[in-house]
Design an enzyme around this catalytic site. Structure first.
Site, short mmCIF file in Angstrom:
data_model
loop_
_atom_site.label_atom_id
_atom_site.label_comp_id
_atom_site.label_asym_id
_atom_site.label_seq_id
_atom_site.Cartn_x
_atom_site.Cartn_y
_atom_site.Cartn_z
N HIS A 1 -2.75 -30.60 1.43
CA HIS A 1 -2.74 -30.34 -0.01
C HIS A 1 -3.96 -30.98 -0.69
O HIS A 1 -3.91 -31.33 -1.86
CB HIS A 1 -1.44 -30.87 -0.64
CG HIS A 1 -0.21 -30.18 -0.13
ND1 HIS A 1 1.06 -30.57 -0.46
CD2 HIS A 1 -0.06 -29.10 0.68
CE1 HIS A 1 1.95 -29.78 0.13
NE2 HIS A 1 1.29 -28.88 0.84
C1 LIG Z 1 -1.90 -25.62 7.35
C2 LIG Z 1 -1.60 -25.63 5.88
C3 LIG Z 1 -0.29 -25.74 5.47
C4 LIG Z 1 0.03 -25.74 4.10
N1 LIG Z 1 1.32 -25.66 3.72
C5 LIG Z 1 1.61 -25.37 2.42
C6 LIG Z 1 2.92 -25.01 2.01
O1 LIG Z 1 3.85 -24.89 2.82
N2 LIG Z 1 3.13 -24.77 0.69
C7 LIG Z 1 2.14 -24.86 -0.24
O2 LIG Z 1 2.40 -24.66 -1.42
N3 LIG Z 1 0.88 -25.18 0.13
C8 LIG Z 1 0.59 -25.40 1.43
N4 LIG Z 1 -0.70 -25.64 1.81
C9 LIG Z 1 -1.72 -25.81 0.76
C10 LIG Z 1 -2.21 -24.52 0.11
O3 LIG Z 1 -2.22 -23.46 1.04
C11 LIG Z 1 -3.61 -24.78 -0.48
O4 LIG Z 1 -3.51 -25.82 -1.43
C12 LIG Z 1 -4.19 -23.56 -1.18
O5 LIG Z 1 -4.18 -22.46 -0.31
C13 LIG Z 1 -5.61 -23.83 -1.69
O6 LIG Z 1 -6.07 -22.69 -2.37
P1 LIG Z 1 -7.57 -22.54 -2.89
O7 LIG Z 1 -7.66 -21.22 -3.55
O8 LIG Z 1 -7.96 -23.75 -3.66
O9 LIG Z 1 -8.46 -22.56 -1.57
P2 LIG Z 1 -8.40 -21.56 -0.32
O10 LIG Z 1 -7.13 -20.82 -0.29
O11 LIG Z 1 -8.79 -22.34 0.87
O12 LIG Z 1 -9.53 -20.48 -0.65
C14 LIG Z 1 -10.90 -20.70 -0.50
C15 LIG Z 1 -11.51 -19.45 0.12
O13 LIG Z 1 -12.91 -19.48 -0.06
C16 LIG Z 1 -13.54 -19.05 1.13
N5 LIG Z 1 -14.89 -19.64 1.12
C17 LIG Z 1 -15.20 -20.95 1.16
N6 LIG Z 1 -16.55 -21.11 1.11
C18 LIG Z 1 -17.08 -19.86 1.00
C19 LIG Z 1 -18.41 -19.36 0.90
N7 LIG Z 1 -19.47 -20.19 0.89
N8 LIG Z 1 -18.60 -18.03 0.83
C20 LIG Z 1 -17.54 -17.17 0.84
N9 LIG Z 1 -16.25 -17.59 0.94
C21 LIG Z 1 -16.02 -18.92 1.01
C22 LIG Z 1 -12.64 -19.55 2.24
O14 LIG Z 1 -12.82 -18.84 3.43
C23 LIG Z 1 -11.25 -19.36 1.62
O15 LIG Z 1 -10.70 -18.08 1.91
C24 LIG Z 1 -1.03 -25.67 3.15
C25 LIG Z 1 -2.36 -25.57 3.57
C26 LIG Z 1 -2.65 -25.52 4.92
C27 LIG Z 1 -4.10 -25.38 5.36
#
Ligand SMILES: Cc1cc2nc3c(=O)[nH]c(=O)nc-3n(C[C@H](O)[C@H](O)[C@H](O)COP(=O)(O)OP(=O)(O)OC[C@H]3O[C@@H](n4cnc5c(N)ncnc54)[C@H](O)[C@@H]3O)c2cc1C
Ligand SMILES: *[C@@H]1O[C@H](CO)[C@@H](O)[C@H](O)[C@H]1NC(C)=O
Ligand SMILES: *[C@@H]1O[C@H](CO)[C@@H](O)[C@H](O)[C@H]1NC(C)=O
Ligand SMILES: *[C@@H]1O[C@H](CO)[C@@H](O)[C@H](O)[C@H]1NC(C)=O
Ligand SMILES: *[C@@H]1O[C@H](CO)[C@@H](O)[C@H](O)[C@H]1NC(C)=O
Ligand SMILES: *[C@@H]1O[C@H](CO)[C@@H](O)[C@H](O)[C@H]1NC(C)=O
Ligand SMILES: *[C@@H]1O[C@H](CO)[C@@H](O)[C@H](O)[C@H]1NC(C)=O
Ligand SMILES: *[C@@H]1O[C@H](CO)[C@@H](O)[C@H](O)[C@H]1NC(C)=O
Ligand SMILES: *[C@@H]1O[C@H](CO)[C@@H](O)[C@H](O)[C@H]1NC(C)=O
Length: 590
Positions: free
Chosen positions: A525
């Site tokens: 997280h």
């Molecule tokens: C293993 C795991 C288990 C988890 N379990 C839970 C759960 O059960 N419940 C819950 O609520 N949360 C859970 N989480 C946390 C939750 O999934 C994350 O907090 C959330 O997905 C973060 O979202 P975000 O949009 O900030 O980033 P992300 O979803 O990581 O999105 C960022 C995106 O940007 C892309 N990216 C990065 N840099 C670049 C670039 N330079 N060019 C193009 N694309 C790029 C990446 O590939 C990615 O797809 C878990 C996370 C993980 C990894």
């Protein structure tokens, strides 16, 4: 332009319009013309293609960087009225059982190849961690638990409560489900109630103190629904989604006295070919960074927005000296206890949560994963995915990891009967920082989380472990533990298990504080790096640069709710609506 968004009577106006702008339910079907599904129910998005087929130069009203948990709902919403380019560095989650099947949890996280949907990283603290590299982002890898933040969290963020609720509902109609709660999870639930985490709030998405069953993004067949599914609600004629498109730099123009203005991006496809995308002319068009808590601060720095000295050290020309980029990185510490069971237990990821009134969340997962390539695996706690709590963080070397995997693989299947009760610390209060290691966007930056640096985080961990011990000893939980294994013994066990049973040396002088520090793992997280107030304003606009926002988990000061994904998806939808609404007001005032 004339009217700035801050001069609008924002909240009430926004709330009223949000209702009008919500897509009516039937528009899901209307948009299916861009979303035929094949016989496996895999959507065929007509607007999604590999970046190798992209032109070398193209123009859009909005460019969203990162097709993750926030980026997908955001891009889908903006495409209602404007042309949108969504750039995702990873591939599609569809048709890959490692991602779509509940039983395969951990497969994608175990895959450390350069084309894996997950990119492993190790923080300077020594805890092994993972970040998404796939459309859908973290929602394509995670444990699926779906639960909202409290209304108080929304108020403190300055969000409009009604629009927040409508945005959650928009997300929930597509991706969230009620989990089937079986014997083992029921015993954890009843144990929580027995030790006083009251009241029982039943199945609910709401964040209320007490014990509850939360939602899940896995449906009744154990199939995962991710943020990428929200693209089915996009306007297929206005959105372009490019896969394997890694953004290397955001381009900005600076005219001497005026603020720099973001106007384009440079990205590379899987063959390494460079492409550029620019914003169409128009004062309200924007680039929005949704690259996650590691990706967003990293990309700002690579684009010249960050601490001057640090950028200079990497020979990056400074667009804006922004000392707060990369500050405020946090990862909520997770500690867990494995409880071997004398009877078989169901395979479950997170379903039950105890929201204690001392700032610790208790959750649980059970059963071994027997899917994909694994025959024996601890799922969320497997050394194959980098979870190694039997050694203190800095000792979790590649050799130690390999040894733990070998040990796990050699165990009898009976050793996997059982489950983990875990605790996650609220907040957390401890924070760290992120720096570039290289100028290559494909490389991980260096990140430090400083787990338990603040004594309040440590105190909450200790209270959480104490509570887990009580749950293990509860009457409700007794069918799922060996009577000769007390909680005290479990904590001290070094035995046959490569998992959490660290304190082989725990004795009267080894405190639970030490146990917390030595067995700390990640619950993934992690957040921060582009926080509101430091890097972006309350409208998520980057301070010091025009036409640039950051919208994702990097903007959070604290992890929302018990688990963040619901709120990350909600934020993508919410900000998409807010941007559309404010733009409509500006257009009408002309
Ligand atoms: C293993 C795991 C288990 C988890 N379990 C839970 C759960 O059960 N419940 C819950 O609520 N949360 C859970 N989480 C946390 C939750 O999934 C994350 O907090 C959330 O997905 C973060 O979202 P975000 O949009 O900030 O980033 P992300 O979803 O990581 O999105 C960022 C995106 O940007 C892309 N990216 C990065 N840099 C670049 C670039 N330079 N060019 C193009 N694309 C790029 C990446 O590939 C990615 O797809 C878990 C996370 C993980 C990894
Ligand atoms: C699934 O993951 C395993 C490793 O955990 C990997 O070997 C395999 O190639 C992956 N399959 C797909 C379709 O990605
Ligand atoms: C939003 O929903 C929650 C319950 O999920 C409720 O407590 C809250 O009052 C609602 N907020 C508004 C502004 O309607
Ligand atoms: C920065 O440039 C200088 C001079 O060209 C060079 O010596 C140095 O190695 C470069 N540093 C990095 C981190 O690329
Ligand atoms: C609920 O829990 C929080 C800590 O998570 C605590 O600050 C708050 O006082 C609790 N509320 C009640 C009504 O007990
Ligand atoms: C606990 O009891 C089981 C049988 O119920 C036995 O197999 C096991 O060895 C015992 N463990 C310990 C630590 O005594
Ligand atoms: C586990 O404990 C036993 C006895 O309690 C001890 O002999 C053994 O060395 C320990 N193993 C490890 C790896 O600590
Ligand atoms: C007790 O535990 C502490 C902390 O791990 C360790 O330093 C000490 O050597 C242990 N004492 C004994 C007698 O094992
Ligand atoms: C979006 O487009 C529709 C139809 O063209 C129009 O009615 C609506 O006002 C537009 N909304 C915004 C926010 O521009």
């Amino acid at each position: 332009m004339g009217v700035s968004s801050t001069s609008l009577p924002r909240l009430s106006f926004f709330a009223a319009l949000a209702g009008i702008l919500l897509f009516p339910r039937h528009s899901v079907c209307a948009s299916q013309k861009g979303t035929d599904t094949d016989t496996d129910g895999v959507p065929k998005y007509t607007f999604m293609q590999d970046a190798t087929s992209a032109p070398s130069i193209s123009y859009y009203d909005y460019i969203v960087i990162g097709g993750g948990t926030a980026g997908c709902p955001l891009a889908a919403t903006l495409s209602q009225n404007y042309s949108v380019l969504l750039l995702e560095r990873g591939g599609s989650p569809y048709g890959n059982p490692n991602i779509t099947d509940l039983g395969a949890f951990g497969e994608a996280l175990s895959d450390t190849s350069p084309t894996s949907p997950s990119q492993r990283f190790i923080s300077e603290d020594g805890v092994i961690n993972s970040r998404a590299r796939v459309l859908g982002g973290g929602s394509s890898l995670n444990a699926g638990f779906y639960t909202r933040a409290s209304p108080q969290y929304a108020r403190e963020a300055g969000w409009d409560g009604r629009a927040v609720n409508e945005s959650y509902e928009w997300v929930e109609r597509v991706v969230s489900f009620q989990p089937p709660v079986q014997q083992w999870q029921s015993a954890v639930r009843d144990g929580l109630l027995e030790v006083g985490v009251l009241p029982f709030n039943g199945f609910t998405y709401d964040h209320i103190n007490g014990t509850k069953i939360g939602g899940t993004i896995f449906d009744q067949y154990g199939h995962r629904h991710t943020a990428a599914d929200l693209l089915a609600l996009a306007n297929p004629t206005k959105i372009t989604v490019l896969l394997h498109a890694t953004v290397h730099r955001i381009l900005s123009r600076t005219k001497h006295t005026r603020k720099p203005v973001a106007h384009g991006v440079v990205f590379r496809d899987a063959l390494g070919t460079r492409h550029k995308a620019y914003l169409n002319r128009g004062p309200a068009n924007e680039i929005i960074v949704s690259a996650g808590a590691l990706g967003s601060p990293q990309l700002l720095m690579l684009s010249g927005v960050g601490p001057r000295h640090h950028l200079k050290a990497h020979n990056i020309s400074v667009v804006v000296d922004q000392p707060m980029v990369g500050r405020g990185m946090s990862d909520n510490p997770m500690n867990a206890i494995f409880i071997p069971s004398p009877v078989p237990v169901e395979l479950s990821l997170i379903q039950v949560v105890g929201i204690t009134n001392f700032g610790t969340y208790i959750e649980a997962a059970s059963g071994a994963n027997f899917a994909g390539t694994s025959t024996r695996d601890y799922g969320m706690f497997s050394p194959k995915i980098g979870q190694l709590s039997k050694l203190p963080p800095k000792q979790r070397t590649p050799e130690a990891l390999a040894e733990a995997i070998q040990l796990m693989d050699s165990l009898d299947q009976a050793a996997f009967r059982g489950g983990f009760i875990l605790e996650k610390v609220i907040g957390p209060i401890s924070t760290g920082h992120l720096e570039l290691r290289t100028r290559n966007a494909n490389d991980n930056p260096s990140v430090t989380f400083n787990y338990f640096q603040d004594p309040r985080d440590l105190e909450r961990c200790v209270q959480g472990i104490n509570m887990i011990e009580k749950i293990i000893e509860s009457k409700a939980f007794s069918p799922f533990k060996y009577q000769n294994l007390s909680a005290e013994v479990l904590l001290n066990m070094n035995a046959s298990s490569p998992v959490n049973l660290l304190p082989r040396h725990r004795n009267a002088s080894m405190s639970l504080e030490q146990f917390c520090r030595d067995t700390v793992m990640t619950i993934w997280h992690y957040h921060g790096g582009c926080q509101v107030g430091g890097v972006v304003d309350p409208d998520y606009k980057v301070l010091g640069v025009d036409a640039l926002r950051v919208i994702d988990g990097s903007t959070f000061n604290y992890s929302p709710g018990t688990n963040p994904q619901a709120t990350v998806m909600m934020l993508g939808r919410y900000m998409g609506l807010k941007i559309l609404t404010e733009r409509l007001a500006v257009d009408e005032s002309k």
